[in-house]
Design a protein around this motif. Structure first.
Motif, PDB file in Angstrom:
ATOM      1  N   GLY A 129       0.807  -1.223   0.000  1.00 22.61           N
ATOM      2  CA  GLY A 129       0.000   0.000   0.000  1.00 22.61           C
ATOM      3  C   GLY A 129       0.836   1.268   0.000  1.00 22.61           C
ATOM      4  O   GLY A 129       0.578   2.202  -0.765  1.00 22.61           O
ATOM      5  N   ILE A 130       1.848   1.335   0.835  1.00 20.34           N
ATOM      6  CA  ILE A 130       2.694   2.531   0.901  1.00 20.34           C
ATOM      7  C   ILE A 130       3.510   2.691  -0.377  1.00 20.34           C
ATOM      8  O   ILE A 130       3.758   3.804  -0.837  1.00 20.34           O
ATOM      9  N   VAL A 131       3.893   1.571  -0.989  1.00 21.52           N
ATOM     10  CA  VAL A 131       4.645   1.627  -2.243  1.00 21.52           C
ATOM     11  C   VAL A 131       3.764   2.178  -3.360  1.00 21.52           C
ATOM     12  O   VAL A 131       4.198   3.009  -4.158  1.00 21.52           O
ATOM     13  N   SER A 132       2.512   1.735  -3.409  1.00 21.35           N
ATOM     14  CA  SER A 132       1.618   2.251  -4.448  1.00 21.35           C
ATOM     15  C   SER A 132       1.299   3.721  -4.219  1.00 21.35           C
ATOM     16  O   SER A 132       1.135   4.480  -5.183  1.00 21.35           O
ATOM     17  N   ASP A 133       1.249   4.172  -2.961  1.00 20.55           N
ATOM     18  CA  ASP A 133       1.050   5.597  -2.673  1.00 20.55           C
ATOM     19  C   ASP A 133       2.240   6.424  -3.160  1.00 20.55           C
ATOM     20  O   ASP A 133       2.071   7.517  -3.719  1.00 20.55           O
ATOM     21  N   ILE A 134       3.443   5.910  -2.962  1.00 19.00           N
ATOM     22  CA  ILE A 134       4.646   6.605  -3.434  1.00 19.00           C
ATOM     23  C   ILE A 134       4.646   6.669  -4.955  1.00 19.00           C
ATOM     24  O   ILE A 134       4.944   7.710  -5.546  1.00 19.00           O
ATOM     25  N   LYS A 135       4.296   5.563  -5.592  1.00 24.44           N
ATOM     26  CA  LYS A 135       4.246   5.555  -7.056  1.00 24.44           C
ATOM     27  C   LYS A 135       3.198   6.528  -7.591  1.00 24.44           C
ATOM     28  O   LYS A 135       3.397   7.159  -8.624  1.00 24.44           O
ATOM     29  N   GLU A 136       2.090   6.678  -6.885  1.00 25.13           N
ATOM     30  CA  GLU A 136       1.056   7.649  -7.286  1.00 25.13           C
ATOM     31  C   GLU A 136       1.598   9.070  -7.196  1.00 25.13           C
ATOM     32  O   GLU A 136       1.356   9.895  -8.085  1.00 25.13           O
ATOM     33  N   GLU A 137       2.366   9.368  -6.144  1.00 28.68           N
ATOM     34  CA  GLU A 137       2.984  10.693  -6.013  1.00 28.68           C
ATOM     35  C   GLU A 137       3.995  10.930  -7.132  1.00 28.68           C
ATOM     36  O   GLU A 137       4.111  12.046  -7.641  1.00 28.68           O
ATOM     37  N   LEU A 138       4.720   9.905  -7.506  1.00 26.05           N
ATOM     38  CA  LEU A 138       5.693  10.035  -8.592  1.00 26.05           C
ATOM     39  C   LEU A 138       4.993  10.257  -9.933  1.00 26.05           C
ATOM     40  O   LEU A 138       5.490  10.989 -10.783  1.00 26.05           O
ATOM     41  N   ARG A 139       3.829   9.636 -10.115  1.00 26.12           N
ATOM     42  CA  ARG A 139       3.056   9.869 -11.340  1.00 26.12           C
ATOM     43  C   ARG A 139       2.589  11.311 -11.425  1.00 26.12           C
ATOM     44  O   ARG A 139       2.549  11.894 -12.502  1.00 26.12           O
ATOM     45  N   LYS A 140       2.230  11.890 -10.284  1.00 29.09           N
ATOM     46  CA  LYS A 140       1.747  13.279 -10.267  1.00 29.09           C
ATOM     47  C   LYS A 140       2.820  14.257 -10.741  1.00 29.09           C
ATOM     48  O   LYS A 140       2.506  15.277 -11.336  1.00 29.09           O
ATOM     49  N   VAL A 141       4.087  13.959 -10.444  1.00 29.04           N
ATOM     50  CA  VAL A 141       5.181  14.847 -10.865  1.00 29.04           C
ATOM     51  C   VAL A 141       5.848  14.343 -12.143  1.00 29.04           C
ATOM     52  O   VAL A 141       6.894  14.847 -12.535  1.00 29.04           O
ATOM     53  N   ASN A 142       5.233  13.354 -12.777  1.00 26.48           N
ATOM     54  CA  ASN A 142       5.664  12.826 -14.075  1.00 26.48           C
ATOM     55  C   ASN A 142       7.064  12.207 -14.043  1.00 26.48           C
ATOM     56  O   ASN A 142       7.845  12.368 -14.975  1.00 26.48           O
ATOM     57  N   LEU A 143       7.379  11.521 -12.968  1.00 29.39           N
ATOM     58  CA  LEU A 143       8.611  10.724 -12.904  1.00 29.39           C
ATOM     59  C   LEU A 143       8.198   9.259 -12.941  1.00 29.39           C
ATOM     60  O   LEU A 143       7.779   8.690 -11.943  1.00 29.39           O
ATOM     61  N   LEU A 144       8.298   8.674 -14.112  1.00 32.03           N
ATOM     62  CA  LEU A 144       7.750   7.347 -14.324  1.00 32.03           C
ATOM     63  C   LEU A 144       8.799   6.239 -14.331  1.00 32.03           C
ATOM     64  O   LEU A 144       8.452   5.064 -14.396  1.00 32.03           O
ATOM     65  N   LYS A 145      10.086   6.597 -14.299  1.00 34.36           N
ATOM     66  CA  LYS A 145      11.146   5.580 -14.259  1.00 34.36           C
ATOM     67  C   LYS A 145      11.409   5.212 -12.800  1.00 34.36           C
ATOM     68  O   LYS A 145      11.989   5.987 -12.054  1.00 34.36           O
ATOM     69  N   VAL A 146      10.947   4.033 -12.422  1.00 32.29           N
ATOM     70  CA  VAL A 146      11.070   3.576 -11.045  1.00 32.29           C
ATOM     71  C   VAL A 146      11.839   2.266 -11.036  1.00 32.29           C
ATOM     72  O   VAL A 146      11.610   1.387 -11.866  1.00 32.29           O
ATOM     73  N   ASN A 147      12.754   2.146 -10.093  1.00 36.88           N
ATOM     74  CA  ASN A 147      13.575   0.959  -9.942  1.00 36.88           C
ATOM     75  C   ASN A 147      13.377   0.431  -8.527  1.00 36.88           C
ATOM     76  O   ASN A 147      13.333   1.201  -7.573  1.00 36.88           O
ATOM     77  N   TYR A 148      13.244  -0.873  -8.394  1.00 33.55           N
ATOM     78  CA  TYR A 148      13.168  -1.505  -7.077  1.00 33.55           C
ATOM     79  C   TYR A 148      14.508  -2.154  -6.795  1.00 33.55           C
ATOM     80  O   TYR A 148      14.930  -3.056  -7.515  1.00 33.55           O
ATOM     81  N   THR A 149      15.175  -1.724  -5.763  1.00 41.05           N
ATOM     82  CA  THR A 149      16.489  -2.256  -5.426  1.00 41.05           C
ATOM     83  C   THR A 149      16.324  -3.555  -4.643  1.00 41.05           C
ATOM     84  O   THR A 149      15.537  -3.627  -3.701  1.00 41.05           O
ATOM     85  N   THR A 150      17.063  -4.583  -5.060  1.00 42.67           N
ATOM     86  CA  THR A 150      16.988  -5.893  -4.416  1.00 42.67           C
ATOM     87  C   THR A 150      18.384  -6.488  -4.294  1.00 42.67           C
ATOM     88  O   THR A 150      19.350  -5.952  -4.829  1.00 42.67           O
ATOM     89  N   TYR A 151      18.452  -7.604  -3.607  1.00 44.71           N
ATOM     90  CA  TYR A 151      19.665  -8.409  -3.583  1.00 44.71           C
ATOM     91  C   TYR A 151      19.522  -9.514  -4.615  1.00 44.71           C
ATOM     92  O   TYR A 151      18.423 -10.001  -4.856  1.00 44.71           O
ATOM     93  N   GLU A 152      20.633  -9.910  -5.194  1.00 44.28           N
ATOM     94  CA  GLU A 152      20.584 -11.031  -6.129  1.00 44.28           C
ATOM     95  C   GLU A 152      20.551 -12.337  -5.345  1.00 44.28           C
ATOM     96  O   GLU A 152      21.329 -12.520  -4.417  1.00 44.28           O
ATOM     97  N   GLY A 153      19.628 -13.188  -5.708  1.00 44.05           N
ATOM     98  CA  GLY A 153      19.527 -14.466  -5.015  1.00 44.05           C
ATOM     99  C   GLY A 153      18.214 -15.147  -5.355  1.00 44.05           C
ATOM    100  O   GLY A 153      17.482 -14.734  -6.243  1.00 44.05           O
ATOM    101  N   ASN A 154      17.903 -16.177  -4.619  1.00 48.44           N
ATOM    102  CA  ASN A 154      16.691 -16.945  -4.838  1.00 48.44           C
ATOM    103  C   ASN A 154      15.490 -16.163  -4.329  1.00 48.44           C
ATOM    104  O   ASN A 154      15.396 -15.865  -3.138  1.00 48.44           O
ATOM    105  N   SER A 155      14.539 -15.856  -5.203  1.00 50.53           N
ATOM    106  CA  SER A 155      13.387 -15.040  -4.812  1.00 50.53           C
ATOM    107  C   SER A 155      12.417 -15.805  -3.928  1.00 50.53           C
ATOM    108  O   SER A 155      11.560 -15.200  -3.297  1.00 50.53           O
ATOM    109  N   GLU A 156      12.535 -17.103  -3.840  1.00 56.24           N
ATOM    110  CA  GLU A 156      11.646 -17.891  -2.978  1.00 56.24           C
ATOM    111  C   GLU A 156      12.026 -17.778  -1.517  1.00 56.24           C
ATOM    112  O   GLU A 156      11.262 -18.180  -0.645  1.00 56.24           O
ATOM    113  N   LYS A 157      13.204 -17.221  -1.207  1.00 56.84           N
ATOM    114  CA  LYS A 157      13.638 -17.063   0.189  1.00 56.84           C
ATOM    115  C   LYS A 157      12.930 -15.907   0.882  1.00 56.84           C
ATOM    116  O   LYS A 157      13.008 -15.752   2.077  1.00 56.84           O
ATOM    117  N   ASN A 158      12.270 -15.019   0.103  1.00 54.66           N
ATOM    118  CA  ASN A 158      11.610 -13.858   0.684  1.00 54.66           C
ATOM    119  C   ASN A 158      10.547 -14.325   1.586  1.00 54.66           C
ATOM    120  O   ASN A 158       9.784 -14.122   2.178  1.00 54.66           O
TER     121      ASN A 158
END
Length: 158
Positions: A129-158
């Protein structure tokens, strides 16, 4: 008749260390000018999720970083356990994201303003929910290039 021979040793001459201080100082100055010091303190817990398909961003000067997570242990007693947004060295609300991103964009050179990416460093235990709120704020200022920073590894460990 007696043969006279010179005594010669097969040793190599000693290596001159006269230029060693110059080399050491040259390396020292090189690392002093190239190294950057991370200047913001992390106020939120930021245990990033794992992902198996990762692409490394090489140009850090084109990033605007936003951290999202629960407050650190020192701040949790005052602020509670709800996820918070960190912009530079301060905690902020969702409505502060747009003005912050625009002010950071103004600091960038004109040549790279269209290439700037907003990097969201979101703790893996934060709700979407908070991530989608941030993305909505970014859309309002027309910054549409968004990157999610992660660690490289097995995604099933999350």
């Amino acid at each position: 008749m007696m043969k006279i021979s010179k005594k010669t040793s097969n040793r190599l001459p000693a290596i001159s260390t006269a230029s060693l201080p110059d080399i050491v100082f040259m390396l020292l100055f090189f690392f002093m000018t190239v190294t950057t010091i991370k200047d913001n303190t992390l106020l939120v817990d930021n245990d990033l999720p794992n992902a198996d398909q990762v692409k490394k961003l090489t140009q850090k000067d084109r990033l605007i970083e936003i951290f999202v997570g629960k407050p650190s242990k020192e701040l949790a007693s005052v602020l509670g356990d709800e996820p918070k947004i960190q912009l530079d060295d301060r905690l902020a609300q969702v409505k502060d994201v747009g003005p912050y991103v625009l002010s950071e964009l103004d600091k960038k050179p004109d040549a790279v303003r269209n290439l700037v990416t907003v990097s969201l460093k979101v703790d893996k235990n934060v709700n979407v929910g908070i991530v989608s709120d941030i993305k909505e704020e970014l859309r309002k200022v027309n910054l549409l290039k968004v990157n999610y920073t992660t660690y490289e590894g097995n995604s099933e460990k999350n």
